[in-house]
Every structure is written in structure tokens, then in C-alpha cells.
Design a protein around this motif. Sequence first.
Motif, PDB file in Angstrom:
ATOM      1  N   ALA A 130      -7.880   1.938   2.244  1.00 12.90           N
ATOM      2  CA  ALA A 130      -7.234   1.152   1.200  1.00 12.90           C
ATOM      3  C   ALA A 130      -6.833   2.073   0.050  1.00 12.90           C
ATOM      4  N   PHE A 131      -6.073   1.504  -0.908  1.00 10.23           N
ATOM      5  CA  PHE A 131      -5.656   2.263  -2.089  1.00 10.23           C
ATOM      6  C   PHE A 131      -6.592   1.950  -3.239  1.00 10.23           C
ATOM      7  N   GLY A 132      -7.136   2.999  -3.850  1.00 15.63           N
ATOM      8  CA  GLY A 132      -8.039   2.819  -4.979  1.00 15.63           C
ATOM      9  C   GLY A 132      -7.515   3.497  -6.230  1.00 15.63           C
ATOM     10  N   PRO A 158      -6.665   8.492 -12.058  1.00 16.50           N
ATOM     11  CA  PRO A 158      -6.894   9.130 -10.756  1.00 16.50           C
ATOM     12  C   PRO A 158      -6.891   8.071  -9.653  1.00 16.50           C
ATOM     13  N   PHE A 159      -6.416   8.453  -8.482  1.00 18.15           N
ATOM     14  CA  PHE A 159      -6.335   7.507  -7.374  1.00 18.15           C
ATOM     15  C   PHE A 159      -6.824   8.192  -6.108  1.00 18.15           C
ATOM     16  N   LEU A 164       0.827  -1.204   0.000  1.00 18.89           N
ATOM     17  CA  LEU A 164       0.000   0.000   0.000  1.00 18.89           C
ATOM     18  C   LEU A 164       0.865   1.259   0.000  1.00 18.89           C
ATOM     19  N   TRP A 165       1.895   1.267   0.820  1.00 21.04           N
ATOM     20  CA  TRP A 165       2.809   2.411   0.833  1.00 21.04           C
ATOM     21  C   TRP A 165       3.423   2.637  -0.547  1.00 21.04           C
ATOM     22  N   ARG A 166       3.862   1.559  -1.181  1.00 22.98           N
ATOM     23  CA  ARG A 166       4.511   1.691  -2.495  1.00 22.98           C
ATOM     24  C   ARG A 166       3.554   2.248  -3.531  1.00 22.98           C
ATOM     25  N   GLU A 167       2.323   1.720  -3.548  1.00 19.27           N
ATOM     26  CA  GLU A 167       1.332   2.236  -4.490  1.00 19.27           C
ATOM     27  C   GLU A 167       1.074   3.721  -4.244  1.00 19.27           C
ATOM     28  N   TRP A 168       0.878   4.089  -3.009  1.00 19.98           N
ATOM     29  CA  TRP A 168       0.517   5.453  -2.638  1.00 19.98           C
ATOM     30  C   TRP A 168       1.640   6.431  -2.972  1.00 19.98           C
TER      31      TRP A 168
END
Length: 244
Positions: free
Chosen positions: A91-93, A65-66, A46-50
Motif C-alpha cells: 500500500a501507499f503510506g 516522507p512516503f 495508488l499509482w497516482r499517489e506513488w
Amino acid sequence: MPKAPVLQIVEVFGPSEQGQARPYLCRAEDGHLYYVKGQQTNRASLWREWICAHLARALNLPLPPFSLVQVDEALIEELPRDWRDIGSLPAFGSRKHANAGWLELGVVGQVPAATQRDILVFDWWVHNSDRIKGNPNLLWDAEQEAVVVIDHNNALDPTFQTAGFLENHLFSERWQALTADLVTRAQYEQRLSDALPAADLAFDLAPEEWLWENPEFDIPAKFDRAAALAVLSRCATPELWRTV
């Protein structure tokens, strides 16, 4: 600093058929569809995605867009049991891109050279080896004839190998000419340096729940912020282009 706003998920359609992290396709309160990575993956992902989403946006890469998203516990209880691993924490969307499918090797030549270089340099910078010829983790919008950049859950990889990256990356053939051009290199160094503050912003905006590996909040997340920033800080040094 206030945390990033969180969109509430109002409908869960189920896990995606593709994607190692098993993202769930969901509808959020804004009416848009999102691929959601929640508790079915680990906090480091999650950190990496964000972080990478913020950096990619700062570099104007073609990223959907996230947002932070969240599934209410009441909705979780209504889901099939094997879907409940999405969890009720933030969560990451990543918004679903209309008219886009997986990028096929046959259309790689239609991706503009400048975009290929941007993606190659970005992945090199964030130590993302997960964009290879057999699994590019890119989408292709056939209607717009445009590439869409997704999926950075394996970036900021502490086991990153330069040789493997340069051999296997989808756009690796651009590397030699790019690094031989001192003007182009200087331009990228400036662009990356200008984008770097987005990493600190991402850290500040992230939910506090991600600091912990478990729902009980007593096991620290297995993500090294200092190590990630050290990787990204290469952009302002000669280390950025070092291959050995």
C-alpha cells in the motif's frame, strides 16, 4: 531493477475521519505513523499517489516522507471486520506530519509566493484539480509556519479541464503573472524536465501487485501508464502552458 522496500505495519488505529480515499492511520516498523491507502481504494489511485510523490520530491516540494507499506494477513485477521478493506497487499503510506492541521483559508497569505507558484505549476503539470479553495488538500504546520503538500490520488486525471482548474485552484491568482514572465516559465520548464525521470523511477519501483485490479491478479489495473507519461512529457514542449 529491485522494487522499493516495504515497511511492515505493526499497528492499525483506524480510518481517518477526513479524506475521500479513507486512509488508515497506522504505525510502521520504523516507529513512525503513516496514513495508509491500500485496497480500500483502487489501483489507479495508488499509482497516482506513488508517481506524484516521486515527482513532488524531485521538485523539492514540502511533501511528507512516503513509503510502500504492508499489513500482514495475521494482523488483518485481528482488525474489526469493517477495517479489513485496507488489505494485505503493498500500500501507499504518507508519514503523519507532527503539529500539522488542515490549511485554513485565513492563513493562505502566509504561504510564500514562491511556494504557491511551485504548487500551482506542479498541479497544472500533473493534472491535479483536487486542490481548490474549499478543499485545498494541504496541511499547515503552525509551529514552523509552513505548508505541507499531500493527497494526489486524483491527479493525472483523464477528464482534466483547464478552465475549471484556473478558476478553482487555491493559488490560481498566481497564474497570470507567472505565465506572462518568460524567464520564470523557462525556469519551470527546466525544473519539470529535470524531475521527469522520477516518474519512470516510480514505475520501476512500484510493486507488481499494482498491475492488477483485483487480489486474484487476473484483471489488469485501470491505469494507463502511456497516457500518464504523455501528460507529464508536456513539460518539454509549448503544450505545457496551453490553456485552450
